[in-house]
Design a protein around this motif. Structure first.
Motif, PDB file in Angstrom:
ATOM      1  N   ALA A  17      -8.754  -5.854   4.434  1.00  0.00           N
ATOM      2  CA  ALA A  17      -8.430  -4.428   4.459  1.00  0.00           C
ATOM      3  C   ALA A  17      -8.606  -3.863   5.870  1.00  0.00           C
ATOM      4  CB  ALA A  17      -9.315  -3.681   3.471  1.00  0.00           C
ATOM      5  N   LEU A  34       0.830  -1.201   0.000  1.00  0.00           N
ATOM      6  CA  LEU A  34       0.000   0.000   0.000  1.00  0.00           C
ATOM      7  C   LEU A  34       0.866   1.254   0.000  1.00  0.00           C
ATOM      8  CD1 LEU A  34      -2.843   1.208   0.133  1.00  0.00           C
ATOM      9  CD2 LEU A  34      -2.714   1.053   2.637  1.00  0.00           C
ATOM     10  N   THR A  85      -5.310  -2.780  -3.040  1.00  0.00           N
ATOM     11  CA  THR A  85      -4.477  -3.924  -2.639  1.00  0.00           C
ATOM     12  C   THR A  85      -5.017  -5.266  -3.118  1.00  0.00           C
ATOM     13  OG1 THR A  85      -5.624  -4.147  -0.516  1.00  0.00           O
ATOM     14  CG2 THR A  85      -3.700  -2.687  -0.588  1.00  0.00           C
ATOM     15  N   VAL A 118      -8.968   0.848   0.049  1.00  0.00           N
ATOM     16  CA  VAL A 118      -7.857  -0.054   0.365  1.00  0.00           C
ATOM     17  C   VAL A 118      -8.079  -1.409  -0.296  1.00  0.00           C
ATOM     18  CG1 VAL A 118      -6.617  -1.222   2.231  1.00  0.00           C
ATOM     19  CG2 VAL A 118      -7.369   1.144   2.527  1.00  0.00           C
TER      20      VAL A 118
END
Length: 417
Positions: free
Chosen positions: A232, A205, A225, A221
């Motif tokens: 997350a 990240l 990712t 997120v």
């Protein structure tokens, strides 16, 4: 190193949590092309030796997710001439050979029309063509995540290997996946590690964010990712627990978002800067263990070292070996006592002392011709004594000068016909 390769690597990793093991190796191959060897790559990427061997592809081939090209997987050997080191390089999709996917099937990375905007943002130094020509497989991401990614990629495009003398060099050093900051520690944390590691998912990240201060929701997120919602949330919770100043919860209307203060905490000009780039105790500890392993391997690669290992308790099959190869009845008493003790270093030291006493191996057999048979036997009999047949074969190898002269006459006579 090539900043364009870093940008490409980051784009190809968006929304793909499955590539998390290949990314640190790809980052290392881009930023430290001089690093080689299984243990060297493991230390600088923050992975284990076994993980490195499982991740890289076959020799002369690509890894599973095609971030890495394996030049050689390395060859272990006790002799330097036959020893080889693992070497890999980052496999860019801009090369026409070995493309990971087809550019014809390039889906939208940043949503409808987002790719062109990112291409315009990175239009310096040919990066527009690099981004637009890549074959990336990823789901579209939301507007806020798109803006964060664009900002992070812009930062990555400016990085160079300038070391601590430049801001970009310091950012690059902080993104080193081998730092304690990004380590994955299972079990109890080592005592000499001052801070709780954020882990490899946080490193991914941070790379996508370019180590910039950002504001993201849990969904953002997830999209960046490739983690699930629960994954997350767990990542944000781990980051909060590791550094209470890193993640701050904020309310935006009816939704909850998270300020992730990468720059404020991990850049030298940040308000909460912590010099994490100087903390690589885990890597140094692994390097120390690797040196011991290398020293042991080098010792066991010698004749004396291998014999000592076979007779020592370090050999898991010692009992089987001694049963198949019992010591002679008239073996040296010192050697028998050392074998019973099973100390590998003591056995090795004893054999090395015998080698030193015997002296170097002669360049020609003529040196051995005039020596008494008993002395010759003592030099090659360690750790036991030669049997009678072996002594007789050594004496038979001494040929009289008269016989040699007669053989030469016969050879010369045959050649003159």
């Amino acid at each position: 190193m090539s900043a364009s390769d870093l940008v490409e690597m980051a784009i190809r990793s968006v929304g793909r949590s499955e590539v998390l093991t290949e990314l640190p190796l790809a980052f290392t191959a881009i930023t430290r092309s001089y690093v080689s060897g299984t243990r060297g790559l493991a230390r600088w990427s923050g992975l284990g030796d076994h993980a490195v061997r499982e991740t890289v592809g076959p020799e002369g081939g690509l890894s599973e997710f095609k971030f890495l090209w394996t030049m050689t997987r390395g060859t272990a050997s006790p002799t330097v001439e036959d020893r080889d080191s693992m070497e890999i390089r980052y496999q860019s999709n801009t090369r026409t050979r070995h493309r990971s996917t087809s550019s014809k099937d390039f889906p939208s990375l940043l949503g409808q029309g987002g790719l062109e905007g990112l291409g315009a943002l990175l239009a310096l130094g040919g990066r527009k063509e690099l981004v637009e020509g890549n074959a990336v497989t990823s789901a579209p991401i939301g507007e806020r995540a798109q803006q964060v990614l664009a900002k992070g990629l812009k930062t990555l495009s400016t990085l160079d290997a300038g070391g601590s003398t430049t801001e970009s060099g310091r950012i690059l050093a902080m993104l080193d996946p081998g730092l304690d900051l990004w380590a994955e520690i299972h079990g109890e944390k080592p005592r000499d590690v001052a801070m709780d590691p954020l882990g490899r998912r946080a490193w991914h990240l941070a790379v996508l964010c370019g180590l910039e201060d950002v504001t993201l929701s849990v969904a953002d997120v997830e999209e960046l990712t490739g983690l699930s919602k629960r994954g997350a949330q767990a990542l944000l919770a781990r980051m909060t627990a590791a550094n209470s100043l890193l993640v701050q919860k904020v309310r935006q209307g009816r939704t909850i978002a998270y300020e992730i203060l990468w720059a404020s905490n991990y850049r030298q000009n940040g308000g909460y800067w912590d010099n994490a780039c100087g903390r690589d105790r885990i890597r140094k500890a692994r390097a120390a263990r690797d040196r011991v392993i290398q020293e042991v391997s080098a010792r066991r690669g010698t004749g004396a070292g291998y014999i000592a290992y076979l007779h020592s308790t370090a050999n898991p099959k010692r009992d089987e070996y001694l049963a198949a190869n019992p010591l002679p009845a008239d073996a040296d008493g010192v050697w028998v006592a050392l074998v019973e003790a099973g100390d590998e270093l003591a056995l090795y030291g004893h054999l090395r002392a015998q080698e030193a006493e015997a002296g170097p191996v002669p360049n020609t057999p003529g040196v051995l011709v005039g020596r008494p048979a008993e002395k010759q036997v003592s030099q090659v009999a360690a750790p036991g004594k030669l049997t009678e047949p072996a002594r007789e074969s050594l004496e038979a190898a001494v040929v009289s000068q008269e016989l040699l002269a007669e053989m030469r006459k016969r050879v010369v006579g045959m050649g003159s016909r």
